[in-house]
Design a protein around this motif. Structure first.
Motif, PDB file in Angstrom:
ATOM      1  N   SER A 187      37.055   0.234  12.495  1.00  0.00           N
ATOM      2  CA  SER A 187      37.181  -0.894  13.642  1.00  0.00           C
ATOM      3  C   SER A 187      36.085  -0.702  14.234  1.00  0.00           C
ATOM      4  CB  SER A 187      38.407  -0.362  14.227  1.00  0.00           C
ATOM      5  OG  SER A 187      39.567  -0.363  13.516  1.00  0.00           O
ATOM      6  N   LEU A 188      35.394   0.742  14.532  1.00  0.00           N
ATOM      7  CA  LEU A 188      34.340   0.724  15.452  1.00  0.00           C
ATOM      8  C   LEU A 188      33.036  -0.241  14.961  1.00  0.00           C
ATOM      9  CD1 LEU A 188      33.273   2.634  17.574  1.00  0.00           C
ATOM     10  CD2 LEU A 188      32.080   3.927  15.932  1.00  0.00           C
ATOM     11  N   ALA A 189      32.917  -0.239  13.600  1.00  0.00           N
ATOM     12  CA  ALA A 189      31.897  -1.169  13.079  1.00  0.00           C
ATOM     13  C   ALA A 189      32.218  -2.608  13.295  1.00  0.00           C
ATOM     14  CB  ALA A 189      31.696  -0.811  11.739  1.00  0.00           C
ATOM     15  N   SER A 225      38.185   1.698  19.515  1.00  0.00           N
ATOM     16  CA  SER A 225      38.206   2.464  18.148  1.00  0.00           C
ATOM     17  C   SER A 225      37.266   3.590  18.312  1.00  0.00           C
ATOM     18  CB  SER A 225      37.422   1.550  17.187  1.00  0.00           C
ATOM     19  OG  SER A 225      37.830   0.598  17.040  1.00  0.00           O
ATOM     20  N   PHE A 226      36.482   4.056  19.457  1.00  0.00           N
ATOM     21  CA  PHE A 226      35.605   5.266  19.715  1.00  0.00           C
ATOM     22  C   PHE A 226      36.370   6.261  20.254  1.00  0.00           C
ATOM     23  CE2 PHE A 226      31.848   7.152  21.594  1.00  0.00           C
ATOM     24  CZ  PHE A 226      31.576   7.968  20.357  1.00  0.00           C
ATOM     25  N   SER A 256      28.481  12.501  18.511  1.00  0.00           N
ATOM     26  CA  SER A 256      27.126  12.280  19.437  1.00  0.00           C
ATOM     27  C   SER A 256      26.005  11.262  18.806  1.00  0.00           C
ATOM     28  CB  SER A 256      26.384  13.590  19.704  1.00  0.00           C
ATOM     29  OG  SER A 256      27.076  14.496  20.411  1.00  0.00           O
ATOM     30  N   LEU A 257      26.072  11.467  17.404  1.00  0.00           N
ATOM     31  CA  LEU A 257      25.130  10.712  16.724  1.00  0.00           C
ATOM     32  C   LEU A 257      25.597   9.126  16.927  1.00  0.00           C
ATOM     33  CD1 LEU A 257      22.888  10.076  14.649  1.00  0.00           C
ATOM     34  CD2 LEU A 257      24.640  10.387  12.938  1.00  0.00           C
ATOM     35  N   ILE A 258      26.704   8.965  16.881  1.00  0.00           N
ATOM     36  CA  ILE A 258      27.637   7.554  16.878  1.00  0.00           C
ATOM     37  C   ILE A 258      27.017   6.999  18.549  1.00  0.00           C
ATOM     38  CG2 ILE A 258      29.465   6.245  17.290  1.00  0.00           C
ATOM     39  CD1 ILE A 258      30.814   8.179  15.291  1.00  0.00           C
ATOM     40  N   LEU A 259      27.306   7.844  19.442  1.00  0.00           N
ATOM     41  CA  LEU A 259      27.181   7.536  20.878  1.00  0.00           C
ATOM     42  C   LEU A 259      25.774   7.299  21.064  1.00  0.00           C
ATOM     43  CD1 LEU A 259      28.225   7.057  23.626  1.00  0.00           C
ATOM     44  CD2 LEU A 259      27.916   9.453  23.994  1.00  0.00           C
TER      45      LEU A 259
END
Length: 337
Positions: A12-14, A39-40, A124-127
């Motif tokens: 969902s995030l993607a 989603s995040f 953290s990598l996603i953010l």
């Protein structure tokens, strides 16, 4: 959180990001941003500790504030009433500010380091990477106000250079580093989209290398890093190369997008802006080198050994080799063509 739920929320995030960047209308873009936000949130609060709960609450409040400002600006801009014609410039400023708030650019960065402090390294990598795609692309689509963007660029340089000094938390160091790179990416975005895309890809690869090391070694502070990789020269080399590349030192690959950005700014006769960006980036480079030197020179009697998987070591060795000689290969290729 079960693995299936994580996969669903990650999908969902993607999907939210893809909807936002590929929509034909601003309402569709806003909807994609909201799907991305919702989603995040479960991914942030998946670990049961107070820091992650606090970070999820701070992230939700700031993102909801930015979304409200974005929706408010879009509704008023869509009106064709003569009473709002004179306010279009102000509404465009509000629109740009909402997107800058979502990506954590200075001076609207107040939430970014605090949220980073409570996240796992994967989140953290996603953010630091994926969550910046949608706001930056939407800012690319919008009617940019040049003076606001220039103020934000200089603010990103100064804030990251000053606030990053004497930090011991690696998450806050990476957050202020990201703020500095946001300023460079905004400068590239104003004139050349391809340079912005190249900058973002290189920044993502270098950040991925660093955070993989932090996650596998379970490192959270500078002092822990000195102890953990004390007797592991390969990891010292990997870490040092990546951090110097993230700082933009030649001949590392991280210097290439900054080099191209400076060239574009000079071609546009923005000598003062490019000079301020270079001088302010030297402050961030100072704490990059400070952390790197503390890792390379300090030694302790405490030993810690962790054998990393072979495939992970191969990936890190390959990516670090690219980070070391990538700029040389690109320069040679340009000269040959």
């Amino acid at each position: 959180m079960p693995l299936l739920n994580k996969m669903l929320f990650s999908s969902s995030l993607a999907l939210g990001t893809l909807i936002a960047v590929s929509s034909y209308s601003w309402m569709g873009m806003w909807l994609g941003l909201e799907i991305n936000l919702l989603s995040f949130m479960p991914l942030i609060s998946s670990t049961k500790n107070t820091l992650s709960s606090e970070s999820s609450l701070k992230y939700f409040i700031t993102q909801a504030m930015a979304s409200s400002l974005l929706l408010f600006s879009l509704i008023l801009l869509s009106m064709n009433s003569p009473y709002f014609i004179e306010l279009n410039i102000l509404l465009n400023v509000f629109l740009n500010m909402s997107l800058l708030l979502k990506m954590g650019a200075a001076p609207l960065h107040f939430w970014f380091p605090e949220v980073m402090e409570g996240l796992s390294w994967l989140n953290s990598l996603i953010l630091l990477t994926w969550q910046k795609i949608a706001p930056m692309v939407l800012l690319l689509y919008s009617s940019k106000t040049p003076y606001l963007i220039l103020i934000v660029i200089i603010s990103c340089m100064l804030v990251s250079g000053i606030m990053g000094q004497n930090q011991t938390s690696l998450r806050k160091i990476m957050a202020y580093s990201s703020i500095n790179h946001i300023g460079w990416m905004l400068a590239a975005m104003m004139f050349e989209e391809i340079i912005w895309l190249s900058y973002f890809i290189i920044y993502t690869i270098i950040t991925l290398n660093i955070l993989i090391l932090f996650k596998k070694m379970n490192i959270n502070t500078v002092n822990q890093m000195v102890v953990v990789i004390n007797n592991q020269p390969n990891l010292k080399l990997f870490f040092s190369l990546n951090f110097l590349s993230l700082g933009g030192l030649p001949p590392f690959l991280g210097f290439l997008p900054k080099w191209l950005t400076i060239q574009v700014l000079i071609n546009k006769s923005l000598f003062l802006v490019s000079t301020i960006m270079i001088l302010a980036t030297l402050m961030t480079l100072f704490f990059y080198i400070q952390v790197t030197f503390s890792t390379l020179t300090f030694s302790t009697n405490t030993t810690f050994s962790m054998k990393m998987p072979t495939h992970l070591m191969f990936f890190m060795a390959s990516s670090n080799l690219a980070a070391l000689i990538g700029l040389i290969l690109v320069t040679v290729a340009f000269n040959l063509t």
